[in-house]
Design a protein around this motif. Structure first.
Motif, PDB file in Angstrom:
ATOM      1  N   LEU A  77       0.830  -1.203   0.000  1.00 18.35           N
ATOM      2  CA  LEU A  77       0.000   0.000   0.000  1.00 18.35           C
ATOM      3  C   LEU A  77       0.866   1.254   0.000  1.00 18.35           C
ATOM      4  CD1 LEU A  77      -2.681  -1.123   2.613  1.00 18.35           C
ATOM      5  CD2 LEU A  77      -2.854  -1.177   0.122  1.00 18.35           C
ATOM      6  N   HIS A  78       0.277   2.354  -0.520  1.00 21.34           N
ATOM      7  CA  HIS A  78       0.964   3.642  -0.583  1.00 21.34           C
ATOM      8  C   HIS A  78       0.088   4.714   0.059  1.00 21.34           C
ATOM      9  CE1 HIS A  78       3.958   1.807  -3.159  1.00 21.34           C
ATOM     10  NE2 HIS A  78       2.988   1.322  -3.916  1.00 21.34           N
ATOM     11  N   LYS A 108      -6.579   5.081  -2.159  1.00 21.94           N
ATOM     12  CA  LYS A 108      -7.909   4.925  -1.589  1.00 21.94           C
ATOM     13  C   LYS A 108      -8.265   3.436  -1.654  1.00 21.94           C
ATOM     14  CE  LYS A 108     -12.637   6.719  -1.824  1.00 21.94           C
ATOM     15  NZ  LYS A 108     -13.590   7.566  -2.588  1.00 21.94           N
ATOM     16  N   VAL A 109      -8.622   2.877  -0.494  1.00 20.50           N
ATOM     17  CA  VAL A 109      -8.812   1.431  -0.360  1.00 20.50           C
ATOM     18  C   VAL A 109     -10.263   1.118  -0.011  1.00 20.50           C
ATOM     19  CG1 VAL A 109      -8.071  -0.635   0.898  1.00 20.50           C
ATOM     20  CG2 VAL A 109      -6.415   1.183   0.410  1.00 20.50           C
ATOM     21  N   LEU A 110     -10.757   0.012  -0.558  1.00 21.00           N
ATOM     22  CA  LEU A 110     -12.087  -0.500  -0.225  1.00 21.00           C
ATOM     23  C   LEU A 110     -11.947  -1.928   0.280  1.00 21.00           C
ATOM     24  CD1 LEU A 110     -15.252  -0.502  -0.320  1.00 21.00           C
ATOM     25  CD2 LEU A 110     -15.036  -1.285  -2.699  1.00 21.00           C
ATOM     26  N   GLU A 111     -12.598  -2.235   1.413  1.00 18.08           N
ATOM     27  CA  GLU A 111     -12.681  -3.623   1.853  1.00 18.08           C
ATOM     28  C   GLU A 111     -14.109  -4.117   1.697  1.00 18.08           C
ATOM     29  OE1 GLU A 111     -11.918  -6.816   5.411  1.00 18.08           O
ATOM     30  OE2 GLU A 111     -12.121  -4.702   5.946  1.00 18.08           O
ATOM     31  N   LEU A 112     -14.247  -5.249   1.053  1.00 20.42           N
ATOM     32  CA  LEU A 112     -15.552  -5.875   0.840  1.00 20.42           C
ATOM     33  C   LEU A 112     -15.825  -6.867   1.960  1.00 20.42           C
ATOM     34  CD1 LEU A 112     -15.168  -6.607  -2.993  1.00 20.42           C
ATOM     35  CD2 LEU A 112     -16.368  -4.676  -1.936  1.00 20.42           C
ATOM     36  N   GLY A 113     -16.785  -6.569   2.814  1.00 17.11           N
ATOM     37  CA  GLY A 113     -17.122  -7.454   3.916  1.00 17.11           C
ATOM     38  C   GLY A 113     -16.146  -7.310   5.064  1.00 17.11           C
ATOM     39  N   HIS A 154      -7.245   6.811   2.537  1.00 18.65           N
ATOM     40  CA  HIS A 154      -8.588   6.638   3.095  1.00 18.65           C
ATOM     41  C   HIS A 154      -9.054   5.221   2.823  1.00 18.65           C
ATOM     42  CE1 HIS A 154     -12.450   7.917   4.673  1.00 18.65           C
ATOM     43  NE2 HIS A 154     -13.022   7.231   3.693  1.00 18.65           N
ATOM     44  N   ILE A 155      -9.845   4.679   3.757  1.00 14.72           N
ATOM     45  CA  ILE A 155     -10.341   3.321   3.634  1.00 14.72           C
ATOM     46  C   ILE A 155     -11.851   3.321   3.802  1.00 14.72           C
ATOM     47  CG2 ILE A 155     -10.221   0.963   4.540  1.00 14.72           C
ATOM     48  CD1 ILE A 155      -7.491   2.150   5.887  1.00 14.72           C
ATOM     49  N   GLU A 170     -14.981   2.541 -10.576  1.00 10.88           N
ATOM     50  CA  GLU A 170     -13.531   2.761 -10.719  1.00 10.88           C
ATOM     51  C   GLU A 170     -13.031   3.907  -9.844  1.00 10.88           C
ATOM     52  OE1 GLU A 170     -12.446   2.888 -14.841  1.00 10.88           O
ATOM     53  OE2 GLU A 170     -13.433   0.994 -15.284  1.00 10.88           O
ATOM     54  N   SER A 171     -13.463   3.919  -8.580  1.00  6.97           N
ATOM     55  CA  SER A 171     -13.099   5.015  -7.677  1.00  6.97           C
ATOM     56  C   SER A 171     -12.095   4.617  -6.598  1.00  6.97           C
ATOM     57  CB  SER A 171     -14.364   5.569  -7.014  1.00  6.97           C
ATOM     58  OG  SER A 171     -15.104   4.551  -6.368  1.00  6.97           O
ATOM     59  N   PHE A 172     -11.547   3.374  -6.690  1.00  5.82           N
ATOM     60  CA  PHE A 172     -10.594   2.922  -5.690  1.00  5.82           C
ATOM     61  C   PHE A 172      -9.300   2.437  -6.338  1.00  5.82           C
ATOM     62  CE2 PHE A 172     -14.661   2.640  -3.585  1.00  5.82           C
ATOM     63  CZ  PHE A 172     -14.383   3.120  -2.300  1.00  5.82           C
ATOM     64  N   ASP A 173      -8.217   2.561  -5.588  1.00  6.33           N
ATOM     65  CA  ASP A 173      -6.909   2.084  -6.047  1.00  6.33           C
ATOM     66  C   ASP A 173      -6.663   0.638  -5.653  1.00  6.33           C
ATOM     67  OD1 ASP A 173      -5.849   4.742  -6.970  1.00  6.33           O
ATOM     68  OD2 ASP A 173      -6.159   5.224  -4.851  1.00  6.33           O
TER      69      ASP A 173
END
Length: 255
Positions: A44-45, A49-54, A70-71, A114-117
């Motif tokens: 990670l950098h 911007k990170v998303l966690e599913l569940g 941001h997560i 397409e809003s997350f890295d």
């Protein structure tokens, strides 16, 4: 860290990371080694911007909060979403982590495309066979695909990720072929793979895989296996380092 009042069946655990702690409900699904390993797997950098599913208890966002801009964390269960939100509040990370109750199978209604890295997922591992539904409850149900299939997870990750974004997941080695095919069908190619073995010489029982959106096929880097336990049952040095533990290995009674 803010003081919180624990409810019935709740306990407070030390994450051994930046002084953070986590509330867990012993009547619900508690996080285990797979979530911790996934949190340490992607590179990670600070601007990502990170998303966690569940997200469950929210353990992964708590562990990676120092490494991303941001997560966002989405959770289907109202009970677990509320618990994850309390964990964010307790650790004073509201500016860094946002927890949302919702179903990532309907991700188009929740986040822009397409809003997350980076997207992370520790999904249910096993398909539900005919006749199993009424025989399982609690942890067993959490590990089976009652609410989301492998296809659902990969599809949601692809929708959320920008071109060139990374999707990291922990799963079962026995489903590797299916996972690679599903990723390919959704414009993602696996680039890093690491098997997790309970002991040296034992067959792997978990794997970590990372794919890149829009990457060319091929070029998969298979990393050396991650060994969890030494012969005496204590954690290996690498696992101790991942957990933020020092000194002699400690016995793990969890199988």
């Amino acid at each position: 860290m803010r003081d919180v009042e624990l409810k019935e069946h709740e306990r407070l655990d030390d994450l051994m990371k930046s002084g953070r702690k986590i509330i867990q409900n012993t009547q619900e699904f508690c996080f285990s080694l797979d979530a911790v390993l996934l949190a340490h797997f992607p590179r990670l950098h600070p601007r990502q911007k990170v998303l966690e599913l569940g997200t469950g208890t929210g353990v992964i966002p708590l562990l990676i909060a120092d490494e991303a801009a941001h997560i966002e964390a989405i959770e289907l269960s109202p009970v677990m979403a509320e618990l994850a939100s309390r964990n964010v509040y307790m650790n004073e990370l509201e500016a860094k982590i946002s927890v949302r109750e919702g179903d990532y199978r309907a991700i188009r209604e929740i986040y822009p495309a397409e809003s997350f890295d980076v997207v992370l997922a520790n999904p249910p591992y096993r398909p539900v066979a005919h006749g199993q539904v009424n025989k399982m409850s609690g942890v067993a149900r959490a590990r089976h695909e009652f609410t989301a299939t492998l296809e659902d997870v990969v599809k949601a990750a692809r929708y959320a990720l920008r071109f060139g974004g990374h999707f990291a997941m922990v799963h079962l080695p026995e489903r590797l072929g299916e996972i690679l095919v599903t990723m390919h069908e959704h414009q993602m190619e696996a680039k890093r793979l690491r098997m997790v073995q309970p002991k040296a010489g034992k067959a792997p029982n978990m794997m970590l895989v990372e794919a890149v959106v829009g990457a060319a096929p091929g070029g998969l880097k298979v990393m050396p296996p991650l060994i969890v336990h030494d012969e005496d049952g204590s954690y290996t040095r690498e696992i101790l380092a991942i957990y933020g533990m020092t000194g002699a290995g400690t016995k793990d009674t969890e199988e």
